[in-house]
Scaffold this motif. Structure first.
Motif, mmCIF file in Angstrom:
data_model
loop_
_atom_site.group_PDB
_atom_site.id
_atom_site.type_symbol
_atom_site.label_atom_id
_atom_site.label_comp_id
_atom_site.label_asym_id
_atom_site.label_seq_id
_atom_site.Cartn_x
_atom_site.Cartn_y
_atom_site.Cartn_z
ATOM 1 N N GLY A 199 0.841 -1.189 0.000
ATOM 2 C CA GLY A 199 0.000 0.000 0.000
ATOM 3 C C GLY A 199 0.879 1.242 0.000
ATOM 4 N N PRO A 200 0.324 2.341 0.475
ATOM 5 C CA PRO A 200 -0.984 2.391 1.108
ATOM 6 C C PRO A 200 -2.092 2.828 0.154
ATOM 7 C CG PRO A 200 0.174 4.438 1.520
ATOM 8 C CD PRO A 200 1.104 3.586 0.697
ATOM 9 N N GLU A 201 -3.309 2.537 0.544
ATOM 10 C CA GLU A 201 -4.492 3.157 -0.060
ATOM 11 C C GLU A 201 -4.810 4.366 0.802
ATOM 12 O OE1 GLU A 201 -9.319 2.362 -0.283
ATOM 13 O OE2 GLU A 201 -7.949 0.677 0.089
ATOM 14 N N ARG A 202 -4.876 5.537 0.190
ATOM 15 C CA ARG A 202 -5.033 6.770 0.960
ATOM 16 C C ARG A 202 -6.471 7.275 0.908
ATOM 17 N NH1 ARG A 202 -0.506 11.228 1.905
ATOM 18 N NH2 ARG A 202 0.039 9.494 3.284
ATOM 19 N N ILE A 203 -6.959 7.663 2.059
ATOM 20 C CA ILE A 203 -8.294 8.245 2.207
ATOM 21 C C ILE A 203 -8.123 9.611 2.852
ATOM 22 C CG2 ILE A 203 -10.552 8.004 3.296
ATOM 23 C CD1 ILE A 203 -9.974 4.959 3.467
ATOM 24 N N GLU A 204 -8.828 10.616 2.334
ATOM 25 C CA GLU A 204 -8.748 11.953 2.907
ATOM 26 C C GLU A 204 -10.140 12.439 3.278
ATOM 27 O OE1 GLU A 204 -6.577 14.573 0.365
ATOM 28 O OE2 GLU A 204 -4.779 13.301 0.329
ATOM 29 N N VAL A 205 -10.250 12.972 4.488
ATOM 30 C CA VAL A 205 -11.523 13.477 4.999
ATOM 31 C C VAL A 205 -11.319 14.934 5.399
ATOM 32 C CG1 VAL A 205 -13.278 13.249 6.802
ATOM 33 C CG2 VAL A 205 -12.210 11.196 5.829
ATOM 34 N N PRO A 206 -12.136 15.861 4.897
ATOM 35 C CA PRO A 206 -11.956 17.277 5.239
ATOM 36 C C PRO A 206 -12.082 17.515 6.740
ATOM 37 C CG PRO A 206 -13.480 17.018 3.400
ATOM 38 C CD PRO A 206 -13.260 15.652 3.953
ATOM 39 N N GLY A 207 -11.324 18.475 7.228
ATOM 40 C CA GLY A 207 -11.434 18.856 8.628
ATOM 41 C C GLY A 207 -12.612 19.796 8.839
ATOM 42 N N PRO A 208 -13.239 19.756 10.014
ATOM 43 C CA PRO A 208 -14.372 20.638 10.288
ATOM 44 C C PRO A 208 -13.932 22.025 10.729
ATOM 45 C CG PRO A 208 -13.959 19.269 12.199
ATOM 46 C CD PRO A 208 -12.967 18.838 11.144
ATOM 47 N N VAL A 209 -14.851 22.947 10.712
ATOM 48 C CA VAL A 209 -14.667 24.234 11.370
ATOM 49 C C VAL A 209 -15.211 24.082 12.785
ATOM 50 C CG1 VAL A 209 -15.300 26.666 11.408
ATOM 51 C CG2 VAL A 209 -14.829 25.537 9.221
ATOM 52 N N VAL A 210 -14.397 24.441 13.774
ATOM 53 C CA VAL A 210 -14.811 24.269 15.164
ATOM 54 C C VAL A 210 -14.805 25.603 15.891
ATOM 55 C CG1 VAL A 210 -14.016 21.879 15.280
ATOM 56 C CG2 VAL A 210 -12.450 23.726 15.895
ATOM 57 N N VAL A 211 -15.701 25.726 16.841
ATOM 58 C CA VAL A 211 -15.734 26.880 17.741
ATOM 59 C C VAL A 211 -15.384 26.357 19.126
ATOM 60 C CG1 VAL A 211 -17.124 28.693 18.781
ATOM 61 C CG2 VAL A 211 -17.452 28.094 16.367
ATOM 62 N N ARG A 212 -14.376 26.971 19.743
ATOM 63 C CA ARG A 212 -13.872 26.479 21.016
ATOM 64 C C ARG A 212 -13.800 27.628 22.022
ATOM 65 N NH1 ARG A 212 -9.026 22.903 20.803
ATOM 66 N NH2 ARG A 212 -10.420 21.469 21.851
ATOM 67 N N ASP A 213 -13.920 27.283 23.320
ATOM 68 C CA ASP A 213 -13.825 28.319 24.340
ATOM 69 C C ASP A 213 -12.481 28.229 25.071
ATOM 70 O OD1 ASP A 213 -14.029 26.254 26.230
ATOM 71 O OD2 ASP A 213 -16.155 26.616 26.609
#
Length: 270
Positions: A199-213
């Protein structure tokens, strides 16, 4: 990581902060893996270096049973607490170093490393894991940065936080009882190939927009091996007070918004 040796203090005091301080792996990551590996609720999962079960619990429902393995007992206590809170009863938590695998744990359909492989004796662990996979099984390596995202004008002041850490702990990155002046090791592809994986077989997942305190960001700092609470000794209270003042000055509302980086997954076959 020449000259550095693992010791049990690496994440000492961080377990209580980790789940809150690190941005969660998104459900889309589990969906992508389920589709790529045709997960159907059968077989067993082994998550190596599981921490508080961040990936273990996300994937557990795709298997008959899941095992989370970690060398830090406090991380496993936190993982068990979170599993109970989510009503997940098919997980088992094993206090063991990855270097002791196979450790009598049996065969697995999937073995995962999520932000953990770089801390291990990688050739030794990769070879052991390959021998633990059942026919048709796979090993997954998750590349992720869950403590910070890309810079935006409303993101936490990461560079100023890093400067504050250096004021307290020195210029060289700390890690357990040792230091990592050049950071953690890379070159995973060569390690997996040398162990006999393809391999490898590659997978990509977008990152989220987060709001944090502010509490989230403080937890993030204490979740890192380079700024784990034990490293500050008796000055940990003073550091946290300065950190909170810095964050309040950066955002009087107490809120930060940040685009997280993408999650990259490499699937390796034995």
């Amino acid at each position: 990581m020449a000259g550095w040796e693992w010791d049990e203090s690496l994440y000492s005091g961080s377990a209580a902060y980790y789940a809150r301080g690190r941005v969660a792996y998104p459900p889309e990551l589990a969906d992508a893996l389920a589709n790529a590996l045709r997960l159907d609720g059968s077989g067993r999962l082994l998550d190596v270096g599981c921490g508080p079960g961040s990936l273990t619990l996300l994937l557990a429902t795709h298997f008959e049973a899941a095992v989370g393995l970690d060398a830090d007992p406090d991380m496993l206590t936190e993982a068990a607490r979170l599993a109970a809170a989510e009503g997940i009863t098919t997980t088992r938590w094993v206090h063991e170093r990855a270097e002791d695998l196979p450790a009598g744990l049996g065969a697995f359909r999937l073995v995962t490393f999520a932000q953990s492989f770089h801390w291990l004796d990688r050739p030794r662990v990769a070879a052991a894991v390959r021998g633990m996979l059942e026919p048709g099984g796979a090993c997954v390596h998750v590349h992720a940065t869950t403590h910070r995202g890309t810079t935006t004008e409303s993101a936490p002041p990461h560079e100023r936080i890093a400067e504050l850490v250096r004021e307290y702990l020195g210029e060289t990155r700390r890690a357990g009882r040792g230091v990592l002046p050049e950071g953690t090791a890379g070159g995973e592809t060569a390690i997996y190939c040398a162990a006999g994986f393809t391999g490898p077989e590659r997978i990509e997942v977008p990152g989220p927009v987060v709001v944090r305190d502010i509490d989230d960001v403080v937890a993030t700092v204490f979740s890192l091996s380079s700024s784990a609470p034990h490293l500050f000794g008796g000055r940990v209270g003073a550091f946290e007070s300065e950190l909170r003042s810095l964050l309040t000055a950066a955002s009087p509302s107490g809120k930060f918004r940040e685009q997280m980086r993408e999650f990259v997954v490499d699937v390796w076959r034995p």
